[in-house]
Scaffold this motif. Structure first.
Motif, PDB file in Angstrom:
ATOM      1  N   ILE A  62      82.872  75.925  69.252  1.00  0.00           N
ATOM      2  CA  ILE A  62      83.751  75.082  68.675  1.00  0.00           C
ATOM      3  C   ILE A  62      85.053  75.754  68.072  1.00  0.00           C
ATOM      4  O   ILE A  62      86.311  75.460  68.615  1.00  0.00           O
ATOM      5  CB  ILE A  62      83.574  73.779  67.829  1.00  0.00           C
ATOM      6  N   TYR A  63      84.773  76.520  67.325  1.00  0.00           N
ATOM      7  CA  TYR A  63      86.055  77.242  66.747  1.00  0.00           C
ATOM      8  C   TYR A  63      86.777  78.055  67.594  1.00  0.00           C
ATOM      9  O   TYR A  63      87.860  78.129  67.829  1.00  0.00           O
ATOM     10  CB  TYR A  63      85.527  78.058  65.402  1.00  0.00           C
ATOM     11  N   GLN A  64      86.023  78.930  68.386  1.00  0.00           N
ATOM     12  CA  GLN A  64      86.894  79.767  69.205  1.00  0.00           C
ATOM     13  C   GLN A  64      87.639  78.736  70.387  1.00  0.00           C
ATOM     14  O   GLN A  64      88.731  79.491  71.014  1.00  0.00           O
ATOM     15  CB  GLN A  64      85.544  80.676  70.075  1.00  0.00           C
ATOM     16  N   THR A  65      86.930  77.707  70.813  1.00  0.00           N
ATOM     17  CA  THR A  65      87.739  77.026  71.943  1.00  0.00           C
ATOM     18  C   THR A  65      89.129  76.345  70.915  1.00  0.00           C
ATOM     19  O   THR A  65      89.954  76.266  72.024  1.00  0.00           O
ATOM     20  CB  THR A  65      86.757  75.701  72.162  1.00  0.00           C
ATOM     21  N   VAL A  66      88.900  75.912  69.821  1.00  0.00           N
ATOM     22  CA  VAL A  66      90.181  75.485  69.231  1.00  0.00           C
ATOM     23  C   VAL A  66      91.209  76.374  69.305  1.00  0.00           C
ATOM     24  O   VAL A  66      92.424  76.031  69.450  1.00  0.00           O
ATOM     25  CB  VAL A  66      89.793  75.029  67.926  1.00  0.00           C
ATOM     26  N   ILE A  67      90.813  77.775  68.821  1.00  0.00           N
ATOM     27  CA  ILE A  67      91.816  78.959  69.043  1.00  0.00           C
ATOM     28  C   ILE A  67      92.350  78.852  70.117  1.00  0.00           C
ATOM     29  O   ILE A  67      93.745  79.227  70.235  1.00  0.00           O
ATOM     30  CB  ILE A  67      91.093  80.146  68.239  1.00  0.00           C
ATOM     31  N   GLU A  68      91.476  78.998  71.183  1.00  0.00           N
ATOM     32  CA  GLU A  68      91.990  79.233  72.424  1.00  0.00           C
ATOM     33  C   GLU A  68      93.004  78.002  73.162  1.00  0.00           C
ATOM     34  O   GLU A  68      94.046  78.361  73.518  1.00  0.00           O
ATOM     35  CB  GLU A  68      90.765  79.153  73.195  1.00  0.00           C
ATOM     36  N   TYR A  69      92.725  76.903  72.636  1.00  0.00           N
ATOM     37  CA  TYR A  69      93.393  75.566  73.133  1.00  0.00           C
ATOM     38  C   TYR A  69      94.969  75.717  72.182  1.00  0.00           C
ATOM     39  O   TYR A  69      95.770  75.267  72.588  1.00  0.00           O
ATOM     40  CB  TYR A  69      92.766  74.456  72.927  1.00  0.00           C
ATOM     41  N   LEU A  70      95.059  76.246  70.974  1.00  0.00           N
ATOM     42  CA  LEU A  70      95.930  76.194  70.236  1.00  0.00           C
ATOM     43  C   LEU A  70      96.857  77.287  70.373  1.00  0.00           C
ATOM     44  O   LEU A  70      97.931  77.227  70.505  1.00  0.00           O
ATOM     45  CB  LEU A  70      95.602  76.216  68.578  1.00  0.00           C
ATOM     46  N   TYR A  71      96.351  78.435  70.935  1.00  0.00           N
ATOM     47  CA  TYR A  71      97.159  79.564  71.235  1.00  0.00           C
ATOM     48  C   TYR A  71      98.325  79.373  72.166  1.00  0.00           C
ATOM     49  O   TYR A  71      97.910  78.857  73.116  1.00  0.00           O
ATOM     50  CB  TYR A  71      96.160  80.823  71.429  1.00  0.00           C
TER      51      TYR A  71
END
Length: 163
Positions: A62-71
């Protein structure tokens, strides 16, 4: 547990769909280094993490997906999109790109669509795709970063200040 995962825990526990909205090139149309706008297109994309997906995802995923979507890197995006902007005065960009790429010193001033070194008179033209001499602004920021690192290594008391 890492504090960064608090967001992942919240999203998982909230049991709601999570939407990520990106306005591509808003940075280039309304750059933070000037009060002026550059007329151009802004593309908007929406990504969604469904609550059903969140239930089965690990906190790390979840955390990595959020980082990916926000970058987001506006310069990288425009490398492929090649969106053009109506020119405007770039006054203020010299406060961000302040290092002459030839002389490696802080001697830049602006003149409508150019940055100019006040010592060697090198001109860097700001084009309609948001680049200086066909190089992304990040290229010039990296030059400035290296100069600051070098100066700080020579003199640990080295500081930057603005008027």
């Amino acid at each position: 547990m890492n504090h960064s995962f608090s967001l992942a825990k919240l999203l998982k526990k909230a049991n709601v769909d999570v939407y990520f909205i990106k306005h591509h090139n808003a940075y280039m149309v309304n750059p933070p280094w000037t009060k002026r706008s550059f007329k151009g297109r802004i593309n908007t994309t929406i990504e969604c993490l469904k609550k059903e997906e969140l239930k089965v995802m690990s906190l790390d995923v979840i955390y990595q997906t959020v980082i990916e979507y926000l970058y987001y890197d506006p310069y990288l995006y425009n490398e492929t999109a090649k969106l053009k902007y109506k020119m405007n005065d770039i006054k203020g960009l010299e406060h961000i790109v302040y290092t002459c790429p030839s002389r490696k010193n802080e001697t830049i001033t602006s003149s409508y669509d150019k940055l100019i070194c006040t010592i060697c008179n090198q001109n860097m033209h700001f084009g309609s795709c948001g680049k200086l001499d066909n190089k992304g602004i990040k290229h010039y920021l990296d030059i400035s970063k290296e100069l600051i690192k070098r100066e700080h290594q020579k003199d640990p008391s080295y500081t930057l200040s603005a008027l």
